[in-house]
Write a protein that holds these residues in place. Structure first.
Motif, PDB file in Angstrom:
ATOM      1  N   CYS A   1       0.851  -1.188   0.000  1.00 16.91           N
ATOM      2  CA  CYS A   1       0.000   0.000   0.000  1.00 16.91           C
ATOM      3  C   CYS A   1       0.886   1.237   0.000  1.00 16.91           C
ATOM      4  O   CYS A   1       1.730   1.397   0.877  1.00 16.91           O
ATOM      5  CB  CYS A   1      -0.879   0.031   1.245  1.00 16.91           C
ATOM      6  SG  CYS A   1      -1.839  -1.450   1.468  1.00 16.91           S
ATOM      7  N   TYR A   2       0.674   2.094  -0.978  1.00 11.64           N
ATOM      8  CA  TYR A   2       1.420   3.347  -1.074  1.00 11.64           C
ATOM      9  C   TYR A   2       0.486   4.499  -0.741  1.00 11.64           C
ATOM     10  O   TYR A   2      -0.723   4.412  -0.953  1.00 11.64           O
ATOM     11  CB  TYR A   2       1.943   3.544  -2.513  1.00 11.64           C
ATOM     12  CG  TYR A   2       2.983   2.533  -2.913  1.00 11.64           C
ATOM     13  CD1 TYR A   2       2.615   1.245  -3.312  1.00 11.64           C
ATOM     14  CD2 TYR A   2       4.340   2.857  -2.895  1.00 11.64           C
ATOM     15  CE1 TYR A   2       3.579   0.308  -3.686  1.00 11.64           C
ATOM     16  CE2 TYR A   2       5.308   1.932  -3.266  1.00 11.64           C
ATOM     17  CZ  TYR A   2       4.920   0.668  -3.656  1.00 11.64           C
ATOM     18  OH  TYR A   2       5.863  -0.262  -4.004  1.00 11.64           O
ATOM     19  N   SER A   3       1.101   5.572  -0.307  1.00  7.15           N
ATOM     20  CA  SER A   3       0.317   6.785  -0.088  1.00  7.15           C
ATOM     21  C   SER A   3      -0.179   7.291  -1.440  1.00  7.15           C
ATOM     22  O   SER A   3       0.563   7.298  -2.417  1.00  7.15           O
ATOM     23  CB  SER A   3       1.205   7.849   0.562  1.00  7.15           C
ATOM     24  OG  SER A   3       0.561   9.089   0.483  1.00  7.15           O
ATOM     25  N   LYS A   4      -1.463   7.706  -1.463  1.00  9.10           N
ATOM     26  CA  LYS A   4      -1.990   8.265  -2.719  1.00  9.10           C
ATOM     27  C   LYS A   4      -1.442   9.668  -2.966  1.00  9.10           C
ATOM     28  O   LYS A   4      -1.518  10.182  -4.070  1.00  9.10           O
ATOM     29  CB  LYS A   4      -3.529   8.294  -2.681  1.00  9.10           C
ATOM     30  CG  LYS A   4      -4.139   6.936  -2.987  1.00  9.10           C
ATOM     31  CD  LYS A   4      -5.631   7.043  -3.203  1.00  9.10           C
ATOM     32  CE  LYS A   4      -6.196   5.720  -3.697  1.00  9.10           C
ATOM     33  NZ  LYS A   4      -7.667   5.714  -3.748  1.00  9.10           N
ATOM     34  N   THR A   5      -0.926  10.273  -1.888  1.00 11.31           N
ATOM     35  CA  THR A   5      -0.412  11.632  -2.015  1.00 11.31           C
ATOM     36  C   THR A   5       1.053  11.586  -2.450  1.00 11.31           C
ATOM     37  O   THR A   5       1.873  11.003  -1.746  1.00 11.31           O
ATOM     38  CB  THR A   5      -0.502  12.351  -0.643  1.00 11.31           C
ATOM     39  OG1 THR A   5      -1.763  12.030  -0.063  1.00 11.31           O
ATOM     40  CG2 THR A   5      -0.329  13.842  -0.785  1.00 11.31           C
ATOM     41  N   PRO A   6       1.369  12.190  -3.582  1.00  8.64           N
ATOM     42  CA  PRO A   6       2.770  12.183  -4.022  1.00  8.64           C
ATOM     43  C   PRO A   6       3.637  12.982  -3.055  1.00  8.64           C
ATOM     44  O   PRO A   6       3.148  13.855  -2.332  1.00  8.64           O
ATOM     45  CB  PRO A   6       2.720  12.853  -5.398  1.00  8.64           C
ATOM     46  CG  PRO A   6       1.283  12.909  -5.761  1.00  8.64           C
ATOM     47  CD  PRO A   6       0.510  12.935  -4.500  1.00  8.64           C
TER      48      PRO A   6
END
Lengths: 570, 570
Positions: A445-450
């Motif tokens: 799971c990655y942050s959706k916020t760059p």
């Protein structure tokens, strides 16, 4: 009353006649177990059943002074829960609604009298018997049902197995320790394991010997290595382990589920080194299957899809498909009689019942009965009476349908949690950042916020935060937080601190302060080197069993926000 | 719902404030107990109760999948049984009548819902909580009631005692052994004792140290002698006992009942030698009082008569008289906190409940809670829910009235048995042929048939057959058969055989062949020299708890006939 099951004169099914008998494994008994003597009053028991006998031998109260005259229950119908509930609930019921609206699910009811008109029928449950002293084996009607269940669902590989009721798996495991473990024994466990199981033997100065895992549980090569290279001197004089504690299905905490081939391999090793396999299976029927991301097509094979479809059918065909799709029990490969299986009604009926049973070879069952006689005796007659009549009311097929409904309910809840991760995070199915050694179906799971405007323009997402494998059974998502990405990780490590533990505790506290409570992974640490995950991961166990749809989303959203903040902290 | 009892914020009653606290007695813990650790998840518990918290920490099933929606019970009214039932029943109910006629006694009923409208009230019982995992201490409403009961009935002599529920006294005692006994310990017991209690510690290679008794139980002078003269070398290296197992009221098997003075004396000795007193009190409320032969006047003192009369009154006055007339618990003299009291619902409600509790000092309760957590956990929620609501329905005063009714029922049954002896045998109140060392109220039963015509003309009866002391509590008549009068006794003794054992077994078998089953006395032999009875007696324990009036008479008549034949055998 149609009970739906037959009185088995050969209680273990017809098929068992051609099977071998259990081996003599009594050399596994500890000294206390060897010291136990059968009652010296056998002669008395021989006379007790003679018709016309006036019995003044026992110290038993008169049922006329039992205050309970009748006991009634309204229970859910065996098919109360749908097999294929909608992915998104139509409308979440609020707590207030739960409290004040009676259930809208179909129910049925029964009454248990103090005196039944059929007192000698072995299937009869009456309060004058259930609330009286009973043999430690409980009311005959219950083992009668359980033997049918074991025979049809687990299909043990030897003939003379038996069952013994207990007050739940914690009690069952405690009695197994009492049966087999000598002070100071080394006990084989999964590298991540259920801490209460360990707490049951630690006071007896027994130690854990952790075996590395993958997504199917214990790794045969590691077990073989540990047993073959066992050196008593190096191990502080401890003998080679002869007891294994394992949770093969929906393992606690990892959610790992072991299929047939792996069990065969492990059984062979246990047989070679004469290890007793104690399989604790509370989540066996909560075998929920794979999670498929929203909008994606199932990547199941045609055969797997056909099996999944068969299971959605009502009636006996669907029941058979359900049983067939369950991972086989170790009992199914147990030609020696070295498996002790623990089953409980805690997850299939209710934990407060405090009712479960052990399936094992007859020597073990006899000694466990002696142990029960001087501790718990039979489980509460309220629990055995109400549970048995419920099972009789549903019948074997009805009970299987009930289990399928429970399974579908937990699968729905698991889907909520995985869906929430999908909606809140940017997911990648990443074989390289795997949590489990075999890496299949692992999700990061990655942050959706760059991280910055520049990345945003390139359409990049933020850093990797969390990795997990969606469980195929049980109640838990076990996840690894990429804790080594934390800005303080290296600094703490250089200072000689256990950076992972320090930061996981910090994150756990921040989550709790934001009203989300996860179980910290260190609590389940069985010791040793870990094959699951590795250095730099911090672990949490998330239970999806109790939260509503809305709470699940709220919790995962909060988790994401706390993580973002956590990794930005300088 | 009027529960009839108060929520105690100071759970142990107001009176306790001025009392001392328990001493530190943790040096009695065995090594296993010392090894037990409290849960490492304290932090988690601290957060669990925070309002609004989304809890994903526990592995708990959702109550929506508990099949039980409601549970209802019809229970007898608290005053269903008369306080003074007729000596001879008007008409014995046949088995057929028992089976087909519903009870004619007054009843009341209640229903427990899955969700209560008052979920946070500590007195609330709801299935969603009762059937969920619970703390090992059980639902708060039950200890709330039990603390009130202990405080009002036992009046402990120190302030910080507490209670802990368990699954009955066998479980309670097993946990106490687990708490205190080290392998090989010597444990003080009555010279005749409950064999199951002994079987609980024998496998741990603990040995009994029998203390001689009279009709009040253990003899202080013998206890003092055993403890003061204890010699580890002579005792095979065994340390001086630090655990005593005792049944002060309606002792099993002798029926002996200990009054206040004796308890004070014994407590003093136990305090001096630092012995933990474990009082097992299943028969405490079955304190039935003296048996008065038919047609004879009561030989009670005016004071005793006044007390007996007060107890026959309905309402609070009668309840208070009942409590006052009970022999005080050891707890009432326990200034140190060295008494562990075991109470059970087996005799006051129903054995199949598998529900009881321990009262002890807070250190002991804390460790016993740890032991419960890794074995039984809380008792079955079915048992605690149904029993608690029953107690709430009756209230404290109602429960006391219920106990008085149960007591009256067992007193009636005891009277049947003693009356049957009176009718079947020729009785003599004989101080010289006493069974108990103090000899009071001892009855010897002679054959009504004279030995020969000559004796008959002289109005003489036959030989002395049986001697017993009518019990004042419990369920048992313990009697000695004058086995040395048997024609083969001397011959067998000369042959080197244990004539008493051989002949008692013969008599027991002849009785069983004639459809009367007694418990053989040797089964209860705690070892050592006996003060009760002596050489030449053979023992039986007769339970009067279950037989009907007709069966009681039939059994005693058969006993007389078998005895006559037995003593004539050449």
């Amino acid at each position: 009353m149609d009970t739906g099951f037959e009185i088995a004169t050969e209680p273990r099914g017809e098929a068992s006649a051609s099977l071998p008998q259990a081996k003599d494994l009594s050399h596994h008994f500890n000294q206390t177990t060897k010291n136990r003597e059968a009652s010296t009053l056998k002669e008395l028991y021989r006379y007790a059943g003679v018709p016309g006998m006036i019995t003044m031998a026992g110290g038993i109260p008169h049922p006329e002074v039992f205050p309970f005259e009748t006991l009634s229950a309204t229970i859910l119908a065996h098919d109360a829960f749908p097999l294929d509930p909608p992915r998104v609930p139509k409308k979440g019921k609020s707590l207030i609604e739960w409290l004040f609206s009676p259930t809208s699910l179909p129910t049925t009811s029964f009454t248990i009298p103090k005196w039944s008109p059929k007192p000698v029928d072995p299937k009869t449950i009456q309060l004058s018997t259930s609330l009286q002293y009973q043999a430690a084996t409980g009311p005959p009607a219950l083992p009668l049902f359980l033997r049918e269940y074991v025979s049809k669902v687990y299909k043990p590989a030897y003939s003379d197995w038996d069952v013994l009721v207990n007050v739940g798996n914690t009690d069952g495991w405690s009695k197994i320790i009492n049966l087999l473990a000598e002070k100071g024994d080394a006990i084989l466990v999964e590298e991540w394991t259920y801490p209460s199981a360990v707490n049951s033997f630690l006071p007896y100065e027994c130690k854990t010997v952790p075996i590395k895992m993958d997504k199917e549980g214990m790794l045969p090569e590691h077990l073989e290595k540990v047993l073959s290279e066992w050196n008593e001197e190096e191990r502080g004089g401890k003998k080679r382990p002869h007891i294994m504690y394992t949770i093969p299905t929906g393992q606690n905490p990892t959610g790992a589920t072991m299929e047939a081939e792996r069990k065969k391999q492990l059984y062979k090793i246990c047989s070679k080194y004469d290890v007793i396999i104690c399989e604790d299976e509370p989540y066996y029927c909560l075998y929920t299957g794979e999670w498929t991301p929203k909008g994606s097509k199932s990547d199941k094979s045609i055969l797997a899809q056909r099996r999944a479809d068969a299971e959605k059918k009502e009636g006996s065909e669907g029941n058979q498909a359900f049983i067939k799709n369950l991972p086989p029990s170790y009992l199914h490969f147990d030609v020696d009689g070295r498996v002790i299986r623990m089953d409980t009604f805690s997850k299939t009926s209710a934990p407060g019942s405090r009712l479960g049973w052990i399936t094992a070879n007859p020597q073990f069952i006899e000694r466990l009965t002696r142990i029960s006689e001087t501790s718990t005796q039979a489980p509460s007659g309220f629990a055995t009476a109400l549970t048995t009549v419920m099972l009789q009311k549903w019948g074997f097929e009805g009970y299987i349908r009930w289990l399928r409904g429970v399974k579908a309910t937990y699968n729905m809840r698991k889907t909520w949690m995985c869906d929430a991760f999908e909606d809140v995070f940017h997911l990648e199915f990443d074989q390289n950042k795997s949590l489990f050694p075999d890496g299949s179906k692992t999700i990061t799971c990655y942050s959706k916020t760059p991280k910055n405007k520049w990345d945003e323009k390139k359409g990049l997402h933020g850093p990797a935060l969390v990795t997990f494998t969606p469980p195929t059974a049980g109640m838990f998502v076990f996840l690894g937080v990429h804790i080594s990405e934390h800005p303080d990780y290296d600094k703490l490590t250089r200072k000689g601190e256990d950076a992972t533990h320090v930061l996981v505790q910090k994150l756990w506290t921040e989550l709790a302060d934001n009203l989300v409570l996860f179980a910290p992974g260190w609590y389940f640490d069985g010791g040793g080197e870990h094959a699951i995950g590795g250095k730099g991961y911090g672990y949490f166990r998330l239970s999806f069993s109790i939260a509503t749809y809305e709470e699940t989303y709220k919790a995962i959203r909060t988790f994401s926000q706390v993580l973002e903040k956590f990794f930005k902290t300088k």
